[in-house]
Design a protein around this motif. Structure first.
Motif, mmCIF file in Angstrom:
data_model
loop_
_atom_site.group_PDB
_atom_site.id
_atom_site.type_symbol
_atom_site.label_atom_id
_atom_site.label_comp_id
_atom_site.label_asym_id
_atom_site.label_seq_id
_atom_site.Cartn_x
_atom_site.Cartn_y
_atom_site.Cartn_z
ATOM 1 N N CYS A 43 1.013 -1.335 -0.010
ATOM 2 C CA CYS A 43 0.323 -0.499 -0.030
ATOM 3 C C CYS A 43 1.103 1.742 -0.071
ATOM 4 O O CYS A 43 0.553 1.910 -0.656
ATOM 5 N N TYR A 44 1.686 1.329 0.532
ATOM 6 C CA TYR A 44 2.746 2.338 0.218
ATOM 7 C C TYR A 44 3.683 2.498 -0.395
ATOM 8 O O TYR A 44 3.555 3.786 -1.046
ATOM 9 N N SER A 45 3.939 1.942 -1.088
ATOM 10 C CA SER A 45 4.885 1.985 -2.255
ATOM 11 C C SER A 45 4.735 2.099 -3.539
ATOM 12 O O SER A 45 5.313 2.144 -4.187
ATOM 13 N N ILE A 46 2.574 2.227 -3.896
ATOM 14 C CA ILE A 46 2.556 1.829 -5.376
ATOM 15 C C ILE A 46 2.889 3.684 -5.497
ATOM 16 O O ILE A 46 2.348 3.577 -6.584
ATOM 17 N N LEU A 47 2.558 4.385 -4.257
ATOM 18 C CA LEU A 47 2.174 6.037 -4.902
ATOM 19 C C LEU A 47 3.071 5.796 -6.245
ATOM 20 O O LEU A 47 3.691 7.020 -6.700
ATOM 21 N N GLY A 48 4.477 5.462 -5.583
ATOM 22 C CA GLY A 48 5.821 5.634 -6.638
ATOM 23 C C GLY A 48 5.581 5.862 -8.005
ATOM 24 O O GLY A 48 6.261 6.917 -8.511
ATOM 25 N N PRO A 49 5.998 4.995 -8.411
ATOM 26 C CA PRO A 49 5.346 5.556 -9.873
ATOM 27 C C PRO A 49 4.428 6.151 -10.594
ATOM 28 O O PRO A 49 5.183 6.675 -11.915
ATOM 29 N N PHE A 50 3.784 6.092 -10.092
ATOM 30 C CA PHE A 50 3.136 7.350 -11.209
ATOM 31 C C PHE A 50 1.952 8.786 -10.503
ATOM 32 O O PHE A 50 1.600 10.001 -11.247
ATOM 33 N N PHE A 51 2.003 8.229 -8.866
ATOM 34 C CA PHE A 51 1.441 9.464 -8.019
ATOM 35 C C PHE A 51 2.107 10.916 -8.757
ATOM 36 O O PHE A 51 1.458 11.387 -8.574
ATOM 37 N N PRO A 52 3.577 11.075 -8.559
ATOM 38 C CA PRO A 52 4.101 11.978 -8.184
ATOM 39 C C PRO A 52 3.696 12.477 -9.721
ATOM 40 O O PRO A 52 3.528 13.864 -9.969
ATOM 41 N N ASN A 53 3.716 11.657 -11.192
ATOM 42 C CA ASN A 53 3.562 12.720 -12.324
ATOM 43 C C ASN A 53 2.077 12.882 -12.474
ATOM 44 O O ASN A 53 2.414 13.808 -13.409
ATOM 45 N N GLU A 54 1.208 12.071 -11.561
ATOM 46 C CA GLU A 54 -0.164 12.485 -11.911
ATOM 47 C C GLU A 54 -0.306 13.842 -11.348
ATOM 48 O O GLU A 54 -1.530 14.505 -12.057
ATOM 49 N N ALA A 55 0.058 14.165 -10.014
ATOM 50 C CA ALA A 55 0.028 15.245 -9.087
ATOM 51 C C ALA A 55 0.517 16.685 -9.847
ATOM 52 O O ALA A 55 -0.157 17.200 -9.680
ATOM 53 N N LYS A 56 1.579 16.339 -10.815
ATOM 54 C CA LYS A 56 2.473 17.543 -11.387
ATOM 55 C C LYS A 56 1.169 18.063 -12.471
ATOM 56 O O LYS A 56 1.409 18.476 -12.937
ATOM 57 N N LYS A 57 0.662 16.840 -13.377
ATOM 58 C CA LYS A 57 -0.195 17.393 -13.836
ATOM 59 C C LYS A 57 -1.697 17.679 -13.565
ATOM 60 O O LYS A 57 -1.812 18.915 -13.949
#
Length: 459
Positions: A43-57
Motif C-alpha cells: 500500500c505504501y509503495s504503489i504511489l511511487g511510479p505514477f502519483f508524482p507525475n499524476e499530481a504534477k498534471k
C-alpha cells in the motif's frame, strides 16, 4: 560511554535460543507480522511510479509533492511516540487490528481523489487522507516491533531480518503492480486492490495473533534519549529512512524525464532497490544476532557505502558523469544492500542499550523503543521527500541525492568517533582494573615468610 553492545536483550517469558524449536505462539506471531509488513508495504509503495507525475498534471509543484509524501511520515512520527508510550494501556493486539483497519480504508479513499479537479482541494484532501492513514500505520508498525521483540527476545535481529523479507516483497511488488494497474485500469484501481489486500490482514490478525498482558512502566522517552548511543543510532536510522523517502518522491520523475522511462518501467526500476534489501535482510539479521560485537561495524560500513552510492545516483555534477540507466540500476542495487546492512542491527542495539541502562525488560520498554525507532524512521521519511523535493526543485535531482549521501557519511563518521572513544575508555578501564588488582594482591601478601627467611639467614 553509556552501554556496551555485546550484551543481549533481557528477559521475557517466551525466551528462545538459536536452534530452539519455535512454539505455536512464535509461529503465529511470525505469520501475523509477515502479513502486516507485506500488505502495508504494498500500500505504501504503489504511489511511487505514477502519483508524482499524476499530481504534477494537476499543477502540484515538486516541493508540494514531496510534502504530500513527507506529511505521512510526520504524522507517523507523532503517532509512534504517543502509541509507543501507551501500548500497554491500549493493548498491542488492538493497536495492530485497529491500525490495519484505518489504513486500509484510507488507502481505498485515496484512490478516488483524482475526481477532484481543483488543485488546492486535491492537495488538501491528499494531506488529510495521508495523515489519518499514517496514524493507523504507526499503530500497526509500532506494536508489531514491540511484539516481535517480546516473543523473540534473543533473536531480535534475525526475526526482524526475516520480517524485512516481506517488507522487501511488498516494496518489490508494489511499484510494478501499481504501475501496471495504473496503466491498464487508471488511477483508482491500484489503491482499491491494495487497500482490500490490507483489509484482509485485519481478520487474519484478529484470529491468529495472541494477546499480551503487561504492566505499565514509569520510564519515558526523555530518559531513553539521554543516552548518547541511543541518539547516535537514531541519527543512523534517520539517514537511512531519509534516503529511502527521498527516492520515493523524486526518483520516478527523474527516471521519466532523464531516462525516458514509462510509469510501468519506473516500477520495475525500483525493484533494483527493494530486491537486494529483501534478499539480504535475513542474512544480516542472522549475522547481527550471532556476532553482536560486529553490529557497530555493519552500521559504519553500510553508511559509508550508502554515502558513496548516493553521489553516483545522479550522479553529482562535479563527477562529470552522464546519467545512464545501467548506472542507476547498479547504484540502486548497492543502496539496497548498504541500507539493509546499516538498518538491520539498529533496533537490537537500541533494545540492548535500554536494558543496560536500567530499563525494565518488558512490553512497556519495548513499546518505548519501538515507538522511538518508528518515530525517528518517520522523521527521516518526512525530511527526505520534503527537503529533497525542495532541493530538487531549486537545483536538481543530482545535488539533492548528494545531500542524502552527505547525511549518511556524517552518521558513519560520528559512529567511528564514538566507537573509537568507547574502545579507548574500555582499554583504559581494563588497565586501571589490572593495576588495582596488582596493588591489592601486593597489599594482601603475607610478610611472615620473608621475616622467617631473614631469621634463618642470620642464624
Amino acid at each position: 560511554m553509556e552501554c556496551d553492545q555485546d550484551t543481549g536483550g533481557q528477559g521475557s517469558s517466551a525466551r528462545e535460543t538459536p536452534g530452539t524449536k519455535m512454539t505455536r505462539q512464535q509461529i503465529l506471531t511470525l505469520i501475523a507480522m509477515a502479513s502486516i509488513n507485506f500488505s502495508s508495504m504494498i500500500c505504501y509503495s504503489i504511489l511511487g511510479p505514477f502519483f508524482p507525475n499524476e499530481a504534477k498534471k494537476k499543477g502540484v509543484s515538486q516541493a508540494m509533492i514531496g510534502f504530500i509524501f513527507g506529511v505521512y511520515a510526520l504524522c507517523t512520527l507523532v503517532g509512534s511516540l504517543v502509541l509507543g508510550k501507551y501500548i500497554v494501556q491500549i493493548g498491542a493486539k488492538f493497536m495492530i487490528v485497529a491500525g490495519l483497519f484505518v489504513s486500509s480504508g484510507c488507502t481505498v479513499l485515496f484512490g478516488f481523489l483524482d475526481q477532484v479537479s481543483d488543485g488546492t482541494l486535491f492537495i488538501f484532501l491528499c494531506i488529510i487522507t495521508r495523515c489519518i492513514n499514517a496514524v493507523g500505520f504507526s499503530a500497526a508498525v509500532t506494536s508489531s516491533f514491540a511484539i516481535s521483540a517480546k516473543v523473540f527476545p534473543d533473536n531480535i535481529a534475525t526475526v526482524l531480518g526475516f520480517m524485512e523479507v516481506f517488507t522487501g516483497l511488498g516494496l518489490i511488488l508494489g511499484p510494478p503492480l501499481g504501475g501496471w494497474l495504473y496503466q491498464t485500469f487508471g488511477y483508482e484501481i491500484p489503491f482499491v486492490v491494495t487497500g482490500c489486500l490490507l483489509f484482509a490482514a485485519v481478520p487474519l490478525n484478529m484470529w491468529i495473533l495472541p494477546s499480551f498482558d503487561a504492566v505499565p512502566s514509569q520510564d519515558s522517552f526523555f530518559r531513553l534519549c539521554t543516552r548518547i548511543k541511543i541518539l547516535l543510532i537514531c541519527f543512523v536510522v534517520f539517514t537511512v529512512s531519509s534516503g529511502i523517502g527521498f527516492m520515493d518522491a523524486t526518483l520516478s520523475i527523474f527516471a521519466i524525464e532523464k531516462l525516458n522511462l514509462s510509469a510501468g518501467r519506473v516500477g520495475l526500476l525500483m525493484i533494483a532497490l527493494s530486491l537486494p534489501y529483501g534478499a539480504a535482510s535475513p542474512v544480516f539479521g542472522i549475522i547481527s544476532d550471532k556476532y553482536p560485537y560486529i553490529r557497530k561495524w555493519m552500521m559504519v560500513i553500510g553508511g559509508m557505502a550508502t554515502a558513496v552510492s548516493f553521489c553516483f545516483l545522479g550522479p553529482l555534477p562535479v563527477l562529470h558523469i552522464r546519467s545512464q540507466l545501467w548506472l542507476t540500476v547498479l547504484v540502486l542495487v548497492v543502496v539496497g544492500f548498504s541500507v539493509c546492512m546499516t538498518c538491520i542491527p539498529t533496533f537490537a542495539e537500541m533494545i540492548d542499550c535500554a536494558h543496560e541502562n536500567g530499563f525494565e525488560a518488558g512490553l512497556s520498554t519495548l513499546g518505548l523503543v519501538s515507538g522511538l525507532f518508528s518515530a525517528v524512521w518517520s522523521a527521516g521519511m518526512f525530511f527526505g521527500p520534503t527537503v529533497g523535493g525542495y532541493i530538487t526543485q531549486a537545483l536538481n535531482f543530482e545535488w539533492s541525492a548528494g545531500v542524502q549521501g552527505a547525511l549518511a557519511f556524517l552518521a558513519a563518521l560520528f559512529q567511528v568517533i564514538y566507537f573509537t572513544i568507547e574502545e579507548m575508555q574500555k582499554k583504559k578501564l581494563q588497565q586501571t582494573s589490572k593495576t588495582e588488582a596488582t596493588l591489592s594482591q601486593d597489599e594482601q601478601s603475607p610478610l611472615l615468610a620473608k621475616t622467617e627467611a631473614i631469621c634463618v639467614d642470620i642464624g
